[in-house]
Design a protein around this motif. Structure first.
Motif, PDB file in Angstrom:
ATOM      1  N   LEU B  11       0.856  -1.178   0.000  1.00 55.30           N
ATOM      2  CA  LEU B  11       0.000   0.000   0.000  1.00 55.30           C
ATOM      3  C   LEU B  11       0.894   1.230   0.000  1.00 55.30           C
ATOM      4  O   LEU B  11       1.746   1.384   0.886  1.00 55.30           O
ATOM      5  CB  LEU B  11      -0.894  -0.020   1.237  1.00 55.30           C
ATOM      6  N   THR B  84       5.000   4.472   8.094  1.00 57.82           N
ATOM      7  CA  THR B  84       5.616   3.569   7.111  1.00 57.82           C
ATOM      8  C   THR B  84       6.245   2.370   7.797  1.00 57.82           C
ATOM      9  O   THR B  84       6.898   2.505   8.836  1.00 57.82           O
ATOM     10  CB  THR B  84       6.696   4.336   6.312  1.00 57.82           C
ATOM     11  N   LEU B 105       3.405  -0.880   4.099  1.00 60.58           N
ATOM     12  CA  LEU B 105       2.802   0.439   3.933  1.00 60.58           C
ATOM     13  C   LEU B 105       3.887   1.483   3.715  1.00 60.58           C
ATOM     14  O   LEU B 105       4.862   1.534   4.469  1.00 60.58           O
ATOM     15  CB  LEU B 105       1.981   0.811   5.179  1.00 60.58           C
TER      16      LEU B 105
END
Lengths: 112, 109
Positions: B11, B84, B105
């Motif tokens: 993502l 992150t 992510l």
């Protein structure tokens, strides 16, 4: 407080060479200990776990082995490394099976 | 072998966006843990959910355990670059902790 150490932090080894990674835990007694391997950016593959001195369970067949010579020491070994053994190796401990696991800083192994 | 599938696998979003990560299995778990792992480090526990339907909040992170205790979700509101990392769910089943496949992510400023 409890701490977990792993060394070395990074290792570059030729194919066919032996391996020994060490993990030690401080501040707790009779922990469950675990060795995981992680491919780049992916989930964890459980390799071995131990519920006590000399008690090792292997989760996947491979050319790696583990030993627990002391209560808070867990060692991952190989007699002859393969290219496919490259990866990020994580040691972890928990109080009981299924509990929260506390991870060490990891060892980055590159086999050339 | 129990399998915990996480989605999405990757993502990549802009700062300020919302996102949801899913963790699904056909097995029932006694509890469900979420970890975050930063590059070059070991995973660190974020939260543990135990009761079916349970919701826990950790600042901008909301964790929910499914009613049947087979699935879980992690929702992040107004994501920041500091979010992150690799998010891992882990389910407790017959005294073992089963880790999910992971969601990576990346939050861009």
């Amino acid at each position: 407080s409890q701490t977990i150490h792993q060394w070395p932090a990074t290792l570059v080894q030729p194919v066919g060479s032996p391996l020994s990674l060490e993990c030690t835990v401080e501040g707790t007694s009779n922990p469950n200990l675990y060795w995981y391997r992680q491919a780049a950016g992916r989930g964890l593959q459980l390799l071995f776990y131990s519920v006590g001195i000399g008690q090792i369970s292997s989760e996947v067949p491979q050319n790696l082995s583990a030993s627990r010579p002391q209560d808070r020491q867990f060692i991952l070994s190989s007699k002859k490394l393969l290219l496919s053994d490259s990866g990020f190796y994580l040691c972890a401990w928990s109080v009981h099976s299924g509990d929260t696991q506390y991870f060490g800083p990891g060892t980055r192994l590159t086999v050339l | 072998t129990q399998l915990l599938e996480q989605s999405p696998q990757f993502l990549s979003i802009q700062e300020g966006e919302n996102l949801t990560v899913y963790c699904n299995s056909s097995s029932v778990f006694s509890s469900l843990q979420w970890y975050r792992q930063e590059p070059g480090e070991g995973p660190v526990l974020l939260v543990t959910v135990v009761t079916g339907g349970e919701v826990k909040k950790l600042k901008r992170l909301t964790f929910q355990f499914g009613d049947a205790r087979k699935d879980s979700s992690l929702h992040i509101t107004a994501a920041q670059p500091g979010d992150t990392g690799l998010y891992l769910c882990a389910g407790e089943h017959t005294d073992k902790l089963i880790f999910g496949t992971g969601t990576r992510l990346q939050v861009f400023p």
